[in-house]
Design a protein around this motif. Structure first.
Motif, PDB file in Angstrom:
ATOM      1  N   CYS A  71    -109.617 -77.242  46.329  1.00 52.59           N
ATOM      2  CA  CYS A  71    -108.410 -78.043  46.109  1.00 52.59           C
ATOM      3  C   CYS A  71    -107.289 -77.546  47.013  1.00 52.59           C
ATOM      4  O   CYS A  71    -106.904 -76.376  46.936  1.00 52.59           O
ATOM      5  N   HIS A  73    -104.293 -78.127  46.826  1.00 53.36           N
ATOM      6  CA  HIS A  73    -103.048 -77.814  46.114  1.00 53.36           C
ATOM      7  C   HIS A  73    -102.846 -76.300  46.015  1.00 53.36           C
ATOM      8  O   HIS A  73    -101.715 -75.832  45.960  1.00 53.36           O
ATOM      9  N   GLY A  74    -103.948 -75.570  45.979  1.00 47.57           N
ATOM     10  CA  GLY A  74    -103.890 -74.118  46.138  1.00 47.57           C
ATOM     11  C   GLY A  74    -103.083 -73.345  45.103  1.00 47.57           C
ATOM     12  O   GLY A  74    -102.504 -72.301  45.428  1.00 47.57           O
ATOM     13  N   CYS A  75    -103.056 -73.805  43.859  1.00 48.59           N
ATOM     14  CA  CYS A  75    -102.299 -73.078  42.834  1.00 48.59           C
ATOM     15  C   CYS A  75    -102.900 -71.667  42.657  1.00 48.59           C
ATOM     16  O   CYS A  75    -104.114 -71.529  42.545  1.00 48.59           O
ATOM     17  N   TYR A  77    -102.895 -69.690  40.202  1.00 49.63           N
ATOM     18  CA  TYR A  77    -103.481 -69.396  38.892  1.00 49.63           C
ATOM     19  C   TYR A  77    -104.721 -70.248  38.604  1.00 49.63           C
ATOM     20  O   TYR A  77    -105.274 -70.194  37.517  1.00 49.63           O
ATOM     21  N   CYS A  78    -105.130 -71.065  39.546  1.00 47.47           N
ATOM     22  CA  CYS A  78    -106.140 -72.103  39.255  1.00 47.47           C
ATOM     23  C   CYS A  78    -107.446 -71.510  38.728  1.00 47.47           C
ATOM     24  O   CYS A  78    -108.086 -70.710  39.401  1.00 47.47           O
ATOM     25  N   PHE A  95    -110.848 -71.455  48.884  1.00 50.88           N
ATOM     26  CA  PHE A  95    -110.740 -72.408  47.778  1.00 50.88           C
ATOM     27  C   PHE A  95    -109.818 -73.561  48.168  1.00 50.88           C
ATOM     28  O   PHE A  95    -110.067 -74.720  47.830  1.00 50.88           O
ATOM     29  N   THR A 129    -111.268 -79.328  40.100  1.00 54.27           N
ATOM     30  CA  THR A 129    -110.586 -79.695  41.335  1.00 54.27           C
ATOM     31  C   THR A 129    -109.606 -80.804  40.963  1.00 54.27           C
ATOM     32  O   THR A 129    -109.762 -81.434  39.926  1.00 54.27           O
ATOM     33  N   ASP A 130    -108.598 -81.034  41.802  1.00 50.40           N
ATOM     34  CA  ASP A 130    -107.681 -82.125  41.465  1.00 50.40           C
ATOM     35  C   ASP A 130    -108.231 -83.436  42.025  1.00 50.40           C
ATOM     36  O   ASP A 130    -108.402 -83.570  43.245  1.00 50.40           O
ATOM     37  N   LYS A 161    -102.390 -83.115  39.237  1.00 52.55           N
ATOM     38  CA  LYS A 161    -101.014 -82.847  39.653  1.00 52.55           C
ATOM     39  C   LYS A 161    -100.600 -83.832  40.749  1.00 52.55           C
ATOM     40  O   LYS A 161     -99.583 -83.644  41.397  1.00 52.55           O
TER      41      LYS A 161
HETATM   42  S1  SF4 Z   1    -107.433 -77.896  40.648  1.00 53.00           S
HETATM   43 FE1  SF4 Z   1    -105.429 -78.117  39.668  1.00 53.00          FE
HETATM   44  S2  SF4 Z   1    -104.734 -76.050  39.211  1.00 53.00           S
HETATM   45 FE2  SF4 Z   1    -106.433 -75.926  40.699  1.00 53.00          FE
HETATM   46  S3  SF4 Z   1    -105.415 -75.823  42.713  1.00 53.00           S
HETATM   47 FE3  SF4 Z   1    -105.906 -77.954  42.289  1.00 53.00          FE
HETATM   48  S4  SF4 Z   1    -104.069 -78.778  41.312  1.00 53.00           S
HETATM   49 FE4  SF4 Z   1    -103.904 -76.579  41.233  1.00 53.00          FE
END
Ligand code: SF4
Length: 340
Positions: A71, A73-75, A77-78, A95, A129-130, A161
């Motif tokens: 993903c 988005h790379g959070c 804490y994911c 990731f 995954t988003d 998100k």
């Molecule tokens: S799957 Fe969700 S929490 Fe994980 S990186 Fe993507 S948006 Fe962020």
């Protein structure tokens, strides 16, 4: 390992996820010479999947669907970072920068939903995954998934998100009418600093909340998951209150909350990130996260505060656990203070 056609080759055979894992194991992500690098600098590798419906245990649902792996988005804490490790990729940069695209996902899902044995159980989208990360704008696999679910009269919950979900309000509405559908927008906090630090590739939290407003206005059952609340970044009473007020102001149908949990590759990545960027916080995280979850009473204190604020701002609690697409496994509690 067999030979594979180039990415975007029109030939029918794509490597499987296992093929890709083997390649990465032997030569690192650099071995993905066919992957297309896009403007966001991520590498997108098409793969073919053998199954779409993924059976899970220990969660409030039995089936998940994830058309992508990784993903952008790379959070930090994911919790899905650890799944990348299971496929020989690292839970850090790879990731968020090596994304596997399951090219045949919708066709495979359609065939599975058509089987007489399929009992139309609830499925959860976006657990690893988003489904509305930017590449969805190109492949539209999530949109195709929603349409397949509607045809297969299979109810679903979707967590994201990505404000791009608004694009598919027609498909969401169709699924809602056919079988039932709930959208869970993930907005852990509206605090700008916490957002920039923890969720570097995501849309601004208020943009996500505006998407919730648009979905609700379109008749979709849409609410917010304030998850995860990250100790020290988004856990203060004032930040919780600002977030819940914003959620209420945007008309969310419900809100749920959970505190961050850290496991396997996610833990490895997060602790490295904290040690590198916020070294003074590292000992506190080590103390708070002896187990995967912080201690029971810490979580209860956060959730209790959230409950009070929900009452204050008149936003309902999250609906029944059967709709919840977020794993919530509780570990044994230990005593640590609500220091942050
Ligand atoms: S799957 Fe969700 S929490 Fe994980 S990186 Fe993507 S948006 Fe962020």
């Amino acid at each position: 390992m067999r030979d594979h056609p180039l990415l975007f080759d029109l030939g029918p055979v794509k490597p499987t996820t296992r093929d890709i894992a083997d390649r990465v194991k032997q030569g690192g992500a650099a071995a993905l010479t066919e992957a297309e690098r896009r403007a966001d600098q991520a590498r997108y590798q098409e793969v073919s999947c053998r199954s779409a419906l993924n059976r899970v245990q220990g969660m409030p649902f039995n089936w998940t669907l994830n058309p992508y792996r990784g993903c952008t988005h790379g959070c930090h804490y994911c919790f899905a970072r650890r799944y990348h490790v299971q496929f020989e990729m690292n839970s850090d940069d790879e990731f968020a920068s090596v994304i596997l695209v399951k090219r045949n996902f919708v066709d495979v899902l359609t065939a599975e939903l058509d089987k007489p044995a399929w009992t139309r159980e609830h499925v959860a989208l976006g657990t690893a995954t988003d489904p509305y990360q930017p590449i969805e704008g190109h492949y539209k696999l999530t949109r195709g998934t929603l349409q397949a679910l509607a045809r297969g009269r299979t109810p679903a919950g979707l967590v994201t998100k990505g404000p791009m979900v608004v694009r598919d309000r027609d498909a969401l509405g169709e699924l809602a009418r056919a079988a039932g559908c709930t959208v869970y927008m993930s907005v852990p906090t509206v605090d700008d600093d916490a957002w920039r630090i923890l969720e570097p590739g995501t849309a601004h939290p208020l943009q996500r909340l505006r998407a919730v407003r648009e979905l609700v206005d379109a008749g979709i059952n849409a609410g917010v998951l304030m998850a995860p609340v990250v100790p020290g970044f988004s856990s203060s009473r004032s930040k919780l209150e600002r977030t819940i007020k914003a959620i209420a102001d945007h008309g969310a149908r419900f809100v749920g909350c959970n505190v961050m949990y850290l496991q396997d590759g996610t833990r490895t990545h997060f602790m490295k990130f904290i040690a590198r960027e916020f070294p003074s916080m590292a000992p506190r995280f080590e103390k708070l996260y002896i187990k995967k979850y912080p201690p029971d009473w810490y979580r209860k204190e956060v959730q209790g505060m959230v409950r009070v604020l929900q009452e204050r701002y008149g936003v309902s609690r999250r609906e029944g656990a059967e709709d919840t697409p977020v794993p919530e496994r509780v570990e044994e509690p230990e005593q640590v203070g609500f220091a942050w």
